[in-house]
Motif scaffolding. Structure first.
Motif, PDB file in Angstrom:
ATOM      1  N   ARG A 192      -4.793   2.945   5.811  1.00  0.00           N
ATOM      2  CA  ARG A 192      -5.882   3.870   6.119  1.00  0.00           C
ATOM      3  C   ARG A 192      -5.732   5.208   5.413  1.00  0.00           C
ATOM      4  NH1 ARG A 192      -5.236   7.152  10.844  1.00  0.00           N
ATOM      5  NH2 ARG A 192      -3.056   7.364  11.438  1.00  0.00           N
ATOM      6  N   ASP A 193      -4.755   5.292   4.529  1.00  0.00           N
ATOM      7  CA  ASP A 193      -4.545   6.531   3.780  1.00  0.00           C
ATOM      8  C   ASP A 193      -5.706   6.759   2.805  1.00  0.00           C
ATOM      9  OD1 ASP A 193      -3.736   8.610   2.242  1.00  0.00           O
ATOM     10  OD2 ASP A 193      -2.030   7.570   1.313  1.00  0.00           O
ATOM     11  N   PRO A 194      -6.488   7.828   3.012  1.00  0.00           N
ATOM     12  CA  PRO A 194      -7.667   8.048   2.167  1.00  0.00           C
ATOM     13  C   PRO A 194      -7.308   8.175   0.686  1.00  0.00           C
ATOM     14  CG  PRO A 194      -7.635   9.577   4.030  1.00  0.00           C
ATOM     15  CD  PRO A 194      -6.308   8.887   4.021  1.00  0.00           C
ATOM     16  N   GLU A 195      -6.074   8.586   0.405  1.00  0.00           N
ATOM     17  CA  GLU A 195      -5.653   8.742  -0.993  1.00  0.00           C
ATOM     18  C   GLU A 195      -5.481   7.399  -1.689  1.00  0.00           C
ATOM     19  OE1 GLU A 195      -4.517  12.060  -2.418  1.00  0.00           O
ATOM     20  OE2 GLU A 195      -6.003  12.439  -0.842  1.00  0.00           O
ATOM     21  N   THR A 213      -9.622  -0.966   2.850  1.00  0.00           N
ATOM     22  CA  THR A 213      -9.486  -0.875   4.306  1.00  0.00           C
ATOM     23  C   THR A 213      -9.663   0.547   4.834  1.00  0.00           C
ATOM     24  OG1 THR A 213      -7.137  -0.848   3.777  1.00  0.00           O
ATOM     25  CG2 THR A 213      -8.017  -2.869   4.736  1.00  0.00           C
ATOM     26  N   VAL A 214      -9.690   1.534   3.943  1.00  0.00           N
ATOM     27  CA  VAL A 214      -9.767   2.936   4.390  1.00  0.00           C
ATOM     28  C   VAL A 214     -10.981   3.143   5.282  1.00  0.00           C
ATOM     29  CG1 VAL A 214     -10.031   5.320   3.635  1.00  0.00           C
ATOM     30  CG2 VAL A 214      -8.526   3.775   2.365  1.00  0.00           C
TER      31      VAL A 214
END
Lengths: 508, 295
Positions: free
Chosen positions: A126-129, A134-135
């Motif tokens: 879920r890391d936006p970077e 899947t984010v």
């Protein structure tokens, strides 16, 4: 010179004759060698092996054997079932989920599974970077915490009745915390990778320390890579592989009554849809799509394109497999060519309507387009067919731009996914550019309420609305096909073929 | 009187001579079965192309659900395909599609190629150099590869395939014509015409063109056959004419998936392609090569 002239026609005749002979003769079937606990599966070659990046059936199939999900979805009941998480509790407001992990689970490198591994895995996904697919899916997770050695707590920003299904997303395979190379197959799954030769095969060996007693039953699994479905089916017939999943209807038909091969067909929630852009001419007049619905003969399409396999569609993505959510009383209008003509005339197309339909060159989609061309012509809708390779159809998001197109949508365990990504205003894959306030409200209710009756009611209204004025025609929900050598037992095909479990398969 | 008698005698002689020559030609054709087969196949398919729509019992995309995947029968001579379409009708109607496509493409290519070849060969110099080097670069690419490159840019459609045939064949036709022009233009009668002060256009089309025609006829027949093959190949590869067109190559491609269920949907269009391309091309070519013997 003369010699060539005489020989060539002879060769031609021989060639034609040879083709005819080939048609009459039985296909050669040699006795397959003893497999000794090894299952050989035909699949397309892997491109990605990092679980966060996988997308094809083959990639997911391998990942599902090498890694474990927290939660699986039962293929029969469609309910979440334990995998690494043995049990879980949900808070009354539906925002806190606490999971207990199975005891004594180890990674293939020998290290034990802890709650930290789960936290690391989901924080990564879920890391936006990261830019992972899947984010977006996990954007409603406020935090993931290890609240014990084997206890993980997920806190959500708001209630999400489908959160357990989200946790079973294809990418959500548990990795070892701080994995430097997530693509190196260090999982907890029932099989470990013995050897991998890209473009050729990947050999899996049973994990002797797998945390479920008695699983897996097989010693080895070889996944052999093929370029096309026809070759896979030929290999199955010739005894070079034991299991083929996902194939076209004609190929599946050709495996019926073949000695030593058992075929399986299961219904799925997947479908091909025909959609008309609703935000510009001619689709911005709802009478046009209504005329198309009236001109479509769904029974004929199911028989011709799907050879009778699958189920008739009701123009909404909520198919009969969703049981309680599916409303069997909703049906699109029966075929009525005169009514379709009348509607078109009202919409200003009394002299007929000319459109180009864009079609990816896979599955039964080109056939569906040809069937529609014949049926719609009766109502004065004349379509030119443009068959495109998938990478052209989906490339540069062209499929989101064209007026009229056919798109295949794979099977998902819950229907909200389709509404949120395909039909609500501004959705990421809203290919028909549909925007309807009432629809959006109903979809929002269905996606957030914790009251099951309210959701069932909202889904029912959505199906009626879709059948009446929705921008898509869903003529059928397609089935999933599989075929396995009769030396094996316990094969349970999944709607999403890549999620089929290997643990349950064993030699007879 | 004498003059009249002579004239009528002369014309009678010509008529019977023509008759003789025609039968001699037919006789020679029949001595070589491949030639005869070529001509007969060509004529049969030509008739099919012209009268196809009258003969065909069904439309090319007419789908009858109950007949889907039925084998050969009195109703469907060539069986029915997976969408319930009559294969006989599709092969028949495909003849018109592919003959008109290949015919038009060849005709345009021959007209443009001949003009360019005549001018290039006759003028010579820098014009000839540039044009021929350009054509060489086109010819360096295999026809199918060039076609795929062009279709990748143009997008698949009937018009694109037509354009591809024209572009692929212009250099070939121009080359053939130019080589004939080069050998003819040094002959004395051309010199004479030039000395008489005839215009270049007149020399090209009245003096040189007739010498080019025999070679051109053979070339055009060959090109026509191979244009059919090229169009079918493109249809088979899925980059040519689009479904549900009854293009033979496309039909073979579509029937591949259903080979085990409806083999007839593949064999008949495949047989049509190989008959037309092999037998017709050879037959037409050899028949036309019987120089000066054409009736």
């Amino acid at each position: 010179m003369n010699k060539t002239v005489r020989i060539k026609p002879l060769l031609t005749l021989l060639f034609v004759f040879g083709l005819l002979l080939a048609a009459c003769g039985p296909s050669p079937s040699e006795p397959s060698s003893e497999t000794g606990g090894t299952l050989r599966v035909a699949f397309e070659a892997l491109v990605q092996t990092d679980p966060a990046l996988i997308s094809s059936d083959a990639e997911i199939f391998v990942a599902n054997a090498v890694f474990d999900y927290l939660i699986d979805v039962d293929p029969v009941s469609n309910q979440p079932k334990p995998r690494l998480a043995t049990d879980w509790t949900v808070s009354d407001d539906g925002t806190t989920y606490v999971f207990n992990l199975a005891d004594g689970v180890t990674f293939h490198d020998g290290s034990p599974l802890t709650a930290e591994d789960v936290v690391w895995t989901f924080d990564r996904l879920r890391d936006p970077e990261s830019g992972f697919a899947t984010v977006d899916l996990y954007s409603d997770i406020a935090s993931v915490e290890a609240t014990g050695d084997l206890e993980v707590t997920f806190t959500l920003a708001g209630p999400n009745p489908f959160f357990l299904y989200d946790l079973s997303d294809n990418h959500a395979l548990i990795l070892k915390a701080d994995s430097e190379d997530p693509a190196n197959f260090n999982g907890t799954g029932p099989f470990s990778v013995e050897s991998y030769s890209p473009e050729d095969r990947i050999v899996l060996a049973a994990n002797p320390n797998y945390f479920v007693d008695g699983q897996p039953a097989l010693d080895h699994v070889e996944i052999i890579f093929f370029a096309d479905e026809g070759a896979m089916v030929d290999a199955l017939r010739g005894g070079q592989v034991d299991l083929v999943m996902r194939m076209s209807t004609p190929l599946f038909q050709s495996l019926q009554d073949v000695d030593g091969i058992e075929t399986t067909v299961i219904p799925t929630n997947g479908f091909d849809l025909v959609r008309l852009r609703a935000d510009r001419e001619p689709g911005n007049d709802p009478r046009v799509i209504q005329a198309m619905k009236l001109a479509t003969d769904r029974e004929a399409i199911l028989e011709l394109v799907q050879q009778g396999y699958g189920a008739i569609g009701n123009d909404s993505p909520i198919g009969p497999l969703y049981e309680a959510y599916h409303d069997p009383d909703v049906a699109p209008p029966a075929r009525d060519v005169e009514a379709a003509r009348a509607l078109l005339a009202e919409a200003g197309y009394a002299d007929g309507l000319d459109l180009t339909i864009h079609v990816p060159n896979t599955g039964g989609r080109p056939d569906l387009a040809a069937a529609l061309k014949d049926q719609w012509a009766d109502a004065g809708i004349n379509i030119e067919i443009s068959v495109e390779p998938e990478e052209v159809y989906y490339g540069d998001n062209g499929w989101l731009e064209v007026d009229l197109g056919i798109t295949g949508w794979g099977s998902r365990p819950y229907p909200q996914f389709y509404l949120d990504t395909m039909l609500v205003s501004g959705a990421v894959w809203n290919e028909s550019h549909f925007s309807d306030t009432e629809f959006d409200q109903l979809a929002a209710i269905a996606g957030t309420t914790l009251d099951e009756t309210e959701r069932v009611d909202a889904y029912s209204q959505i199906q009626q609305l879709s059948a009446d004025r929705g921008p898509v025609i869903i003529p059928y929900y397609f089935p999933q096909f599989g075929a396995i050598s009769d030396k094996f037992t316990g094969f349970q095909l999944e709607a999403f073929a890549g999620r089929t479990d290997l643990q349950t398969i064993s030699l007879k | 009187m004498a003059t009249t008698a002579q004239t009528s005698n002369g014309s009678a002689a010509t008529a019977s001579e023509a008759k003789q020559r025609f039968f001699a030609f037919l006789g020679r054709l029949m001595q070589r079965p491949a030639h005869a087969a070529g001509i007969i196949i060509f004529l049969t398919f030509l008739l099919m192309a012209i009268f196809g729509p009258v003969i065909a019992p069904y439309g090319f995309n007419e789908q009858i659900v109950e007949h889907a995947r039925q084998g050969l029968s009195a109703r469907h001579w060539f069986g029915a395909d997976t969408l319930g379409r009559d294969v006989f009708s599709r092969v028949l109607l495909g003849a018109r599609d592919i003959f008109s496509l290949a015919g038009t493409g060849t005709l345009i290519a021959v007209v443009i190629g001949t003009s360019l070849g005549l001018i290039s060969g006759y003028r010579g110099g820098w014009f000839d150099e540039i044009l021929m080097r350009f054509f060489d670069s086109l010819l360096a690419l295999p026809a199918l590869l060039l076609a795929l490159l062009l279709l990748g840019t143009l997008g698949p459609s009937r018009q694109s395939v037509l354009l591809v045939i024209v572009i692929v064949y212009i250099p070939i036709v121009a080359r053939v014509v130019r080589s004939v022009v080069l050998s003819v233009k040094t002959r004395t009668y051309i010199e004479a015409a030039r000395v008489q002060g005839e215009s270049s256009a007149r020399i090209l089309f009245r003096e040189i063109l007739p010498s080019v025609i025999p070679a051109l006829a053979v070339e055009a027949a060959l090109r026509f056959s191979y244009a059919i093959f090229l169009a079918s190949s493109l249809g088979f590869l899925g980059v040519g004419v689009q479904p549900p067109s009854p293009d033979w190559g496309l039909m073979v491609n579509e029937a591949r998936d259903t080979l085990s269920q409806t083999p007839w949907a593949l064999y008949f269009p495949a047989a049509a392609i190989s008959l037309v391309v092999n037998l017709m091309a050879d037959g037409l070519k050899s028949a036309l090569q019987v120089k000066g013997d054409l009736p």
